[in-house]
Design an enzyme around this catalytic site. Structure first.
Site, short mmCIF file in Angstrom:
data_model
loop_
_atom_site.label_atom_id
_atom_site.label_comp_id
_atom_site.label_asym_id
_atom_site.label_seq_id
_atom_site.Cartn_x
_atom_site.Cartn_y
_atom_site.Cartn_z
N THR A 186 -7.82 -0.30 -2.73
CA THR A 186 -8.09 -1.29 -3.86
C THR A 186 -9.57 -2.07 -3.80
O THR A 186 -10.12 -2.25 -2.72
CB THR A 186 -7.36 -2.62 -3.74
OG1 THR A 186 -5.94 -2.21 -4.40
CG2 THR A 186 -7.46 -3.91 -4.89
N ARG A 214 6.48 -1.18 -10.63
CA ARG A 214 6.08 -2.10 -9.17
C ARG A 214 4.64 -2.71 -9.39
O ARG A 214 3.53 -2.02 -9.90
CB ARG A 214 6.05 -1.19 -8.22
CG ARG A 214 5.60 -1.88 -6.46
CD ARG A 214 4.03 -1.80 -6.41
NE ARG A 214 3.86 -2.32 -4.97
CZ ARG A 214 2.53 -2.50 -4.52
NH1 ARG A 214 1.64 -2.24 -5.46
NH2 ARG A 214 2.21 -2.92 -3.60
N VAL A 215 4.58 -3.85 -9.06
CA VAL A 215 3.19 -4.49 -9.36
C VAL A 215 2.91 -5.07 -7.64
O VAL A 215 3.75 -5.67 -7.07
CB VAL A 215 2.92 -5.72 -10.47
CG1 VAL A 215 1.78 -6.16 -10.28
CG2 VAL A 215 3.18 -4.90 -11.61
N GLY A 216 1.77 -4.78 -7.08
CA GLY A 216 1.40 -5.56 -5.98
C GLY A 216 0.50 -6.93 -6.13
O GLY A 216 0.79 -7.49 -7.00
N ASP A 217 -0.41 -7.00 -4.89
CA ASP A 217 -0.81 -8.23 -4.88
C ASP A 217 -2.07 -8.28 -5.70
O ASP A 217 -2.73 -9.27 -6.22
CB ASP A 217 -1.27 -8.75 -3.44
CG ASP A 217 -2.27 -7.60 -2.99
OD1 ASP A 217 -2.00 -6.27 -3.28
OD2 ASP A 217 -3.27 -7.81 -2.50
N THR A 237 -6.77 -6.33 0.09
CA THR A 237 -6.49 -4.78 0.17
C THR A 237 -5.42 -4.59 1.20
O THR A 237 -5.43 -5.19 2.15
CB THR A 237 -7.56 -3.98 0.41
OG1 THR A 237 -7.19 -2.50 -0.15
CG2 THR A 237 -8.31 -3.97 1.48
N GLY A 238 -4.66 -3.47 0.76
CA GLY A 238 -3.47 -3.15 1.74
C GLY A 238 -2.04 -3.40 0.92
O GLY A 238 -1.97 -3.48 -0.33
N GLY A 240 0.59 -4.57 -0.68
CA GLY A 240 0.49 -5.85 -1.54
C GLY A 240 1.66 -6.75 -1.31
O GLY A 240 1.80 -8.10 -1.55
#
Ligand code: ASP
Length: 324
Positions: A186, A214-217, A237-238, A240
């Protein structure tokens, strides 16, 4: 190692940052209108020197922090060979590329788009959500429709390279987020402009072969990005899911508000994640932060994370410190 000794030990490294933090944000010049101005800088997760230089040069030419960060992020979004951001991003397990992004400006305004298909420049789209709608977040088909109404071009985001990798993955369909490889790339970009204002952008294709929807951070304000122009800013990053559980970027900015340096704040936020795990985590999370004085912090769970800084026409990629 207990938490106190962890913080003491890891904070020793602050002085070894290649660019002296204290000199960053001093008022140094007057602009053409004679108004006092600050030395601008751009800062981003990972080794993205072209993107950070683009943002930094825009700042040198007087761009505001938000536009510079979006301009820098756009370089990676358009790069078909970057398989973690924008066009060419790794698809979900159904073979569709869905992008997430958010922006936050110095006034505390923010915008975000989640799980958008067919639109490359989702960071700019997040800014349009912020400025042209009464909302903060648009998701999925609504975000795509809004983009088309705003004149964005619909594009196929799945590159041949990403398609081949996905078809290979399908043979085993083994879903295991990996450490420090391209599925954790990211781009989180923080910019400080000549007016002394901070803003940021976060843009991603999310985890490789994620579940549909799916949605991350990264597009979640406070998790993937947070800016408080009176204090500082942070990006993540990483993995989420772990960042969301600790509201990582907001936590870092709040810690800086309470007097922690950016480095200390990043270390505490990483420790907050690690202390909940049994043993050594098999995932990566990394943060980058800056305060209003221009001090920089970065920290990750595992080694292998790096960040990039542009200031005064000089762009450097720097390895982050890590717990493991
Ligand atoms: N933070 C991103 C996400 O969880 C992944 C990444 O940093 O590559 O979607």
């Amino acid at each position: 190692m207990n938490r106190k000794s962890f913080i003491q030990r890891s904070s020793l490294g602050i002085s070894s940052l290649l660019i002296s933090p204290s000199v960053f944000a001093k008022k140094t010049i007057k602009n053409s209108k004679g108004v006092a101005s600050f030395t601008p800088f751009a800062l981003a997760t990972w080794d993205v020197q072209r993107a950070v230089s683009t943002a930094g040069k825009a700042l040198d030419q007087g761009s505001n922090a938000l536009d510079a960060s979006i301009q820098g992020a756009a370089i990676e979004e358009a790069d078909i060979h970057n398989t973690t951001v924008g066009k060419g991003g790794t698809p979900d397990r159904e073979g569709e590329v869905t992008l997430d992004a958010c922006v936050m400006d110095a006034k505390g305004n923010c915008g975000a788009v989640l799980a958008v298909q067919n639109i490359t420049h989702v960071a700019a789209l997040a800014k349009d959500v912020m400025e042209k709608t009464p909302h903060v977040i648009l998701a999925g088909e609504g975000a795509r429709k809004f983009a088309l109404e705003q004149g964005y071009q619909a594009e196929n985001l799945l590159s041949e390279e990403s398609k081949k990798a996905w078809q290979k993955w399908l043979k085993n369909s083994n879903y295991q987020p990996e450490i420090n490889i391209e599925n954790h790339d990211t781009i989180g970009m923080l910019c400080f402009d000549q007016q002394g204002e901070l803003s940021g952008t976060c843009t991603t294709s999310g985890l490789a072969y994620k579940m549909k929807g799916r949605v991350g951070d990264s597009p979640i304000i406070g998790s993937g990005l947070f800016v408080d122009n009176s204090v500082g800013a942070a990006v993540a990053t990483g993995l989420g899911e772990e960042v969301i559980k600790t509201v990582g970027s907001f936590l870092i900015v709040e810690l800086m508000k309470q007097g922690k340096s950016p480095q200390e704040a990043c270390e505490i936020a990483i420790q907050r994640i690690v202390e909940k795990q049994k043993g050594k985590p098999d995932f990566q999370v990394a943060y980058v932060a800056t305060n209003k004085q221009g001090a920089i912090g970065a920290f990750s769970i595992h080694k292998g994370f790096s960040y990039t800084i542009y200031k005064n026409n000089k762009c450097q990629n720097i390895d982050s410190k890590s717990i493991f």
